[in-house]
Design an enzyme around this catalytic site. Structure first.
Site, short mmCIF file in Angstrom:
data_model
loop_
_atom_site.label_atom_id
_atom_site.label_comp_id
_atom_site.label_asym_id
_atom_site.label_seq_id
_atom_site.Cartn_x
_atom_site.Cartn_y
_atom_site.Cartn_z
CD GLU A 46 9.39 -8.18 7.16
OE1 GLU A 46 8.53 -9.05 7.40
OE2 GLU A 46 9.15 -7.14 6.52
CD GLU A 83 1.70 -2.33 -2.67
OE1 GLU A 83 2.62 -2.93 -2.11
OE2 GLU A 83 0.85 -1.65 -2.06
CG PHE A 121 2.97 13.03 -1.52
CD1 PHE A 121 3.48 13.92 -0.59
CD2 PHE A 121 3.24 11.68 -1.35
CE1 PHE A 121 4.25 13.48 0.47
CE2 PHE A 121 4.00 11.22 -0.28
CZ PHE A 121 4.51 12.13 0.63
CB ALA A 167 4.65 -8.55 3.34
NE ARG A 215 2.27 -3.46 9.18
CZ ARG A 215 3.21 -3.40 8.26
NH1 ARG A 215 3.85 -2.27 8.03
NH2 ARG A 215 3.55 -4.49 7.60
CD GLU A 232 11.24 -6.82 2.82
OE1 GLU A 232 10.97 -6.96 4.03
OE2 GLU A 232 11.65 -5.75 2.35
CD GLU A 240 11.18 -4.18 8.69
OE1 GLU A 240 10.40 -4.41 7.75
OE2 GLU A 240 12.30 -4.73 8.79
#
Length: 198
Positions: free
Chosen positions: A113, A136, A28, A93, A81, A109, A157
């Site tokens: 944010e 990761e 994928f 993050a 989330r 970031e 966001e």
């Protein structure tokens, strides 16, 4: 009375595993990550198939407002989330762009944010979030000497940004109200380091 025995300290060794990748194909490929299916010969000569999520990596920012205070304020975000099916309290993050420097990504970031910039940046810890299937790793930065500014969140966001005293964040952790792994790791490590300095 027998002589006191010295307490043995565990020896931690970090060496790369002897693994042979026999085959690899992308199962994928999406905009955020890809899934790679690999047949590998792992330590012990066992041949097995593994599906691994590959990702550019992420940065985590533990942004502390006035770290000289007895109970400093932590920049926290509340956001929905979908994978967790709920709103979560988290520290800022985000994912890294391909080839991006980690510190540059953390600065970007934090500003996007929350609007904050920081005068002082320190690497706090690096860890794998879920190494059973996720390749990761996440780098946590401590950001201090915060300067306020305008946030520039991405379209998807929707963040509520608040300053929360460290003691309250720790109470929320103890009460099971903070479930996000990067927040648990970074806040508790920071609190432990502060305790050592006193």
């Amino acid at each position: 009375m027998p002589p006191k025995k010295k307490e043995a300290k565990p020896v931690l060794t970090f060496k790369k595993a002897d693994v042979e990748v026999l085959s690899s194909r992308i199962a994928f490929d999406g905009p955020l990550f890809r899934v790679v299916r690999e047949e590998v010969r792992e330590p012990g000569e066992k041949i097995t198939q593994r599906d691994v999520i590959r990702h550019n990596g992420s940065v985590v920012i533990l942004a502390v407002y006035d770290s000289s205070r007895k109970d400093p304020l932590i920049v926290m975000e509340r956001q929905y989330r979908h994978a967790a099916g709920q709103y979560l309290w988290e520290v800022p993050a985000g994912k890294m762009d391909e080839g991006e420097d980690r510190l540059a990504a953390a600065k970007r970031e934090l500003k996007e944010e929350t609007g904050y910039r920081a005068r002082k940046w320190t690497k706090l810890v690096r860890y794998f979030a879920s190494p059973g299937f996720l390749g990761e790793w996440m780098q946590v930065f401590l950001a201090e000497g915060l300067l306020e500014g305008e946030a520039e969140p991405e379209e998807d966001e929707l963040l509520e940004v608040v300053l929360v005293p460290l003691s309250e964040v720790l109470r929320m952790i103890d009460a099971g109200k903070i479930l996000d792994g990067k927040t648990l790791v970074s806040v508790q490590l920071y609190a432990r380091h502060r305790g050592r300095k006193r």
